[in-house]
Design an enzyme around this catalytic site. Structure first.
Site, PDB file in Angstrom:
ATOM      1  N   CYS A   2       0.824  -1.213   0.000  1.00  0.00           N
ATOM      2  CA  CYS A   2       0.000   0.000   0.000  1.00  0.00           C
ATOM      3  C   CYS A   2       0.859   1.264   0.000  1.00  0.00           C
ATOM      4  CB  CYS A   2      -0.872   0.017   1.238  1.00  0.00           C
ATOM      5  SG  CYS A   2      -1.933  -1.428   1.368  1.00  0.00           S
ATOM      6  N   ARG A  27       5.643  -0.127  -5.913  1.00  0.00           N
ATOM      7  CA  ARG A  27       5.484  -0.999  -4.749  1.00  0.00           C
ATOM      8  C   ARG A  27       4.439  -2.092  -4.985  1.00  0.00           C
ATOM      9  NH1 ARG A  27       7.327   0.766  -0.062  1.00  0.00           N
ATOM     10  NH2 ARG A  27       5.571  -0.121   1.074  1.00  0.00           N
ATOM     11  N   TRP A  75      -3.014  -2.693  -1.591  1.00  0.00           N
ATOM     12  CA  TRP A  75      -2.545  -4.021  -1.948  1.00  0.00           C
ATOM     13  C   TRP A  75      -3.282  -4.971  -1.007  1.00  0.00           C
ATOM     14  CZ3 TRP A  75       0.916  -7.920  -0.244  1.00  0.00           C
ATOM     15  CH2 TRP A  75       1.397  -8.708  -1.289  1.00  0.00           C
ATOM     16  N   ASN A  99      -2.045   2.499   5.967  1.00  0.00           N
ATOM     17  CA  ASN A  99      -1.123   1.394   5.626  1.00  0.00           C
ATOM     18  C   ASN A  99      -0.855   0.614   6.899  1.00  0.00           C
ATOM     19  OD1 ASN A  99      -0.902   2.364   3.078  1.00  0.00           O
ATOM     20  ND2 ASN A  99       1.245   2.988   3.247  1.00  0.00           N
ATOM     21  N   GLY A 100      -0.656  -0.682   6.760  1.00  0.00           N
ATOM     22  CA  GLY A 100      -0.343  -1.491   7.939  1.00  0.00           C
ATOM     23  C   GLY A 100      -1.489  -2.411   8.278  1.00  0.00           C
ATOM     24  N   GLU A 480      20.465 -22.319  -4.856  1.00  0.00           N
ATOM     25  CA  GLU A 480      20.041 -20.917  -4.950  1.00  0.00           C
ATOM     26  C   GLU A 480      21.196 -19.982  -4.605  1.00  0.00           C
ATOM     27  OE1 GLU A 480      17.812 -19.349  -6.266  1.00  0.00           O
ATOM     28  OE2 GLU A 480      17.673 -17.417  -5.253  1.00  0.00           O
ATOM     29  N   LYS A 484      22.647 -17.206  -7.158  1.00  0.00           N
ATOM     30  CA  LYS A 484      22.778 -15.775  -6.815  1.00  0.00           C
ATOM     31  C   LYS A 484      24.185 -15.292  -7.121  1.00  0.00           C
ATOM     32  CE  LYS A 484      19.648 -14.782  -6.674  1.00  0.00           C
ATOM     33  NZ  LYS A 484      18.532 -15.584  -6.865  1.00  0.00           N
ATOM     34  N   GLU A 487      25.023 -15.150 -10.938  1.00  0.00           N
ATOM     35  CA  GLU A 487      24.279 -14.110 -11.659  1.00  0.00           C
ATOM     36  C   GLU A 487      24.916 -12.734 -11.532  1.00  0.00           C
ATOM     37  OE1 GLU A 487      20.269 -14.776  -9.771  1.00  0.00           O
ATOM     38  OE2 GLU A 487      19.604 -14.276 -11.793  1.00  0.00           O
ATOM     39  N   HIS A 503      31.736 -38.083  -4.961  1.00  0.00           N
ATOM     40  CA  HIS A 503      31.500 -38.861  -6.179  1.00  0.00           C
ATOM     41  C   HIS A 503      32.034 -38.150  -7.421  1.00  0.00           C
ATOM     42  CE1 HIS A 503      29.234 -41.810  -3.965  1.00  0.00           C
ATOM     43  NE2 HIS A 503      28.611 -40.808  -3.363  1.00  0.00           N
ATOM     44  N   LYS A 599      14.878  -9.469 -16.275  1.00  0.00           N
ATOM     45  CA  LYS A 599      14.060  -9.788 -15.101  1.00  0.00           C
ATOM     46  C   LYS A 599      12.978 -10.800 -15.449  1.00  0.00           C
ATOM     47  CE  LYS A 599      12.721  -9.477 -10.870  1.00  0.00           C
ATOM     48  NZ  LYS A 599      13.505 -10.302  -9.939  1.00  0.00           N
TER      49      LYS A 599
HETATM   50  C1  AGP Z   1      16.684 -15.445 -10.316  1.00  0.00           C
HETATM   51  O1  AGP Z   1      17.557 -14.669  -9.599  1.00  0.00           O
HETATM   52  C2  AGP Z   1      16.575 -15.228 -11.718  1.00  0.00           C
HETATM   53  N1  AGP Z   1      16.953 -14.044 -12.236  1.00  0.00           N
HETATM   54  C3  AGP Z   1      15.869 -16.242 -12.571  1.00  0.00           C
HETATM   55  O2  AGP Z   1      16.477 -17.458 -12.360  1.00  0.00           O
HETATM   56  C4  AGP Z   1      14.342 -16.363 -12.375  1.00  0.00           C
HETATM   57  O3  AGP Z   1      14.087 -16.934 -11.125  1.00  0.00           O
HETATM   58  C5  AGP Z   1      13.752 -17.225 -13.502  1.00  0.00           C
HETATM   59  O4  AGP Z   1      13.975 -16.577 -14.712  1.00  0.00           O
HETATM   60  C6  AGP Z   1      12.287 -17.495 -13.309  1.00  0.00           C
HETATM   61  O5  AGP Z   1      11.547 -16.335 -13.281  1.00  0.00           O
HETATM   62  P1  AGP Z   1      10.056 -16.336 -12.750  1.00  0.00           P
HETATM   63  O6  AGP Z   1      10.098 -16.704 -11.299  1.00  0.00           O
HETATM   64  O7  AGP Z   1       9.581 -14.924 -12.973  1.00  0.00           O
HETATM   65  O8  AGP Z   1       9.288 -17.326 -13.537  1.00  0.00           O
END
Ligand code: AGP
Length: 604
Positions: A2, A27, A75, A99-100, A480, A484, A487, A503, A599
């Site tokens: 919100c 937001r 939201w 908000n809140g 993960e 990170k 990337e 292994h 993104k």
């Molecule tokens: C994560 O840091 C990414 N940039 C990427 O792996 C992302 O998670 C993936 O492209 C999937 O995107 P989505 O969750 O929007 O489907």
């Protein structure tokens, strides 16, 4: 999330409010509204969806001369995203935006209903305006009534209230949700829940402290602190750079988003857990009827959250679960049976490969569920059922808070299914729920932790590779962590199950191979420790993350003592995110927009 804006002045109030709300769009929100008071008359407009809908509705509305107004982007938490639930909420002669969350709204609402008050919305916010109007009848002044009203509210809030009985005044209160106030040379006054709407409009701002309340009129600025002591505004010059203001003082959006995780996880949980039950009003009651198996499908970080979830589903819900990488699943002629619930996970809801698998499952006649952060996205529109993760807009290409909220949703869903399938006793479900409640505080970044990671990061800027290792649900977290790092640092990193190193990959071990070891105290600690010892014996440089001291580590990042491995999971998640961030910053990379990445990946 919100957003709030407020304005007192002679400009076209509608324009000021709408452009302020526009600045808060990033937001995330699902409805919006404004209320303007001029010459003793209120004008109020609300619309579901994007601001353009509100703009259309207010097309012919203008103000001439002095007016006051409040606006809000909502939201949805308590109650669906409808016009009636959108703010500002009306009493008889007053409007409020908030908000809140008002935690004791149910009791207040009950009392007000007993007094004959009629409620129009399902929100917690509406109680504020009705309580204010009730108090107005017994108090000598509108401010007295406002003060009495906020003294009865529990929870977190930032509130603006306007009333016909003081038609040149905005009343405000802040407790736990952000709010500031700004002025300019033309004696206009502005309120907002973050400084972006005020940039370009105000020269100076006052950031309210928790517990501050008071009122602002054309001639007065009155502030009381939490001890009811009157104080002066502390006006500081406002930055003129919108982008840096959106970052709230953080160096990168990713950093801001890591710090936001406590707040957004609270939003994810909001209204969905009681003491002994998980409630998902948004999914049909019969979704799990006839379902014997779950198939989870996603890409990237969302795939890692699905993989993490599979451990929880099989352990607690006792339901067979398989996890698929969407780009693989699409082309491998998979067998799909109708007793499988097909679950796609996506931050954006637009990832092409994941979307295609959803279409495949639908065509094969499977029931489908999407766990998503973006309402109205393609996947949300297509799936039979949706659970929104409520992380707010994620700007950093490297996903952080979206992952955190996906895991939170999955943990809740595990308990939801466990209840249906009676695979966990009520007592165990209640225990898990009490653990879930601790997550927002577990993920809070402490200064000490961040400083330590910043210091350590300088030793990890080279080398021939990183192995993130973990067992059980800490294996997907290792994946993960490695994703990170690669990337945003462009260093080679892999996630591996700790027990799998011997292994093959252990052949790479030498001082220039960096092992980031996830060592939870409450899950296979001894076994994971021996795997790390094997690497240490071969001279790999070890950075251990654990609550328990580990003497074989070259670097040790200590997390807090937690009751359960899932809380350790969340704290370690923050550690690996910060480690990647700090390494990337030291390498001088663009953390928010790493090379070659987008993104939302809408191509296959
Ligand atoms: C994560 O840091 C990414 N940039 C990427 O792996 C992302 O998670 C993936 O492209 C999937 O995107 P989505 O969750 O929007 O489907």
């Amino acid at each position: 999330m919100c957003g709030i804006v407020g304005y007192l002045g002679k400009k076209n109030t509608k324009e000021i409010l709408l452009s302020g709300l526009k600045e808060l769009e990033y937001r995330g929100y699902d409805s919006a509204g404004i209320a303007v008071l001029q010459n003793g008359n209120f004008s109020n407009y609300k619309a579901v969806g994007k601001l353009v809908n509100l703009e259309k509705k207010t097309k012919n509305f203008i103000t001439n001369g002095f007016a006051i107004g409040i606006g809000h982007t909502r939201w949805a938490t308590h109650g669906k995203p409808t016009e009636l639930n959108a703010h500002p909420h009306i009493g008889e002669n007053s409007y409020v935006v908030h908000n809140g969350i008002i935690e004791n709204y149910v009791e207040i609402k009950k009392d007000l209903k007993n007094d004959g008050v009629n409620f129009l919305s399902q929100t917690d916010t509406e109680v504020i305006v009705h309580l204010f109007e009730k108090n107005l009848k017994s108090e000598k002044s509108a401010f007295g009534a406002f003060k009495k009203t906020i003294s009865k509210l529990d929870g977190a809030y930032a509130i603006l209230l306007v009333t016909k009985s003081e038609n040149d005044t905005i009343f405000y209160a802040k407790h736990g949700s952000p709010m500031l106030f700004g002025v300019n040379a033309e004696n206009e006054k502005y309120f907002a829940s973050s400084d972006t709407p005020l940039i370009g409009q105000c020269s100076h701002v006052n950031y309210f402290e928790d517990g501050d309340y008071g009122y602002v009129s054309a001639s007065e600025i009155v502030i009381f602190d939490k001890n009811n002591i009157k104080k002066d505004a502390v006006l500081s010059a406002l930055s003129e750079n919108k982008l840096s203001a959106q970052k709230d003082g953080f160096r990168f959006f990713m950093e801001k988003e890591i710090y936001e995780q406590g707040e957004v996880i609270s939003d994810t949980l909001l209204g969905r857990i009681t003491e002994n039950e998980v409630i998902f009003d948004e999914i049909p009651k019969d979704l799990f009827d006839g379902i014997k198996e779950l198939k989870l499908c996603a890409c990237g970080t969302s795939y890692h959250s699905a993989l993490s979830a599979s451990y929880l589903f099989e352990r607690y819900s006792k339901i067979k679960t398989s996890v698929e990488i969407a780009s693989e699943f699409r082309y491998r002629e998979p067998i799909m049976s109708k007793d499988t619930l097909f679950v796609v996970i996506s931050q954006s809801g637009e990832t092409a490969d994941t979307l295609e698998t959803l279409k495949m499952a639908k065509n094969a006649g499977l029931k489908t569920l999407v766990i998503c952060n973006v309402d109205n996205s393609s996947m949300v529109r297509l799936a039979d059922a949706t659970i929104l993760t409520r992380a707010g807009i994620e700007k950093g290409v490297a996903s952080t808070k979206a992952f955190a909220t996906q895991i939170t949703v999955f943990w809740m869903l595990t308990l939801y299914i466990a209840k249906i399938k009676k695979s966990l006793s009520n007592k165990k479900i209640s225990r898990q729920i009490s653990l879930l409640r601790e997550v927002p505080s577990v993920v809070k970044v402490t200064n000490e932790m961040h400083e330590k990671i910043k210091r350590i990061s300088k030793r990890y800027l080279h080398g021939h590779g990183f192995f993130f290792i973990g067992r059980d649900i800490f294996f997907p977290l290792a994946l993960e962590g490695a994703l990170k790092l690669k990337e945003i640092s462009y260093l080679h990193a892999e996630g591996y199950p700790s027990g799998e190193m011997k292994h093959g990959p252990i052949a790479l071990a030498d001082p220039e191979l960096f092992t980031i070891a996830l060592l939870p105290e409450h899950l296979h600690f001894e076994k994971s420790k021996s795997n790390v010892e094997e690497l240490s014996a071969r001279d790999s440089t070890i950075c251990a993350i654990s609550a328990v001291e580990f003497e074989k580590a070259d670097d040790f990042i200590q997390i807090s003592k937690c009751k359960d491995y899932m809380l350790e999971f969340f704290e370690m998640m923050v550690v690996v995110q910060l480690l990647s961030l700090e390494i990337s910053i030291r390498l001088g990379n663009d953390v928010d927009m790493p090379r070659n990445l987008a993104k939302s990946v809408t191509v296959e």
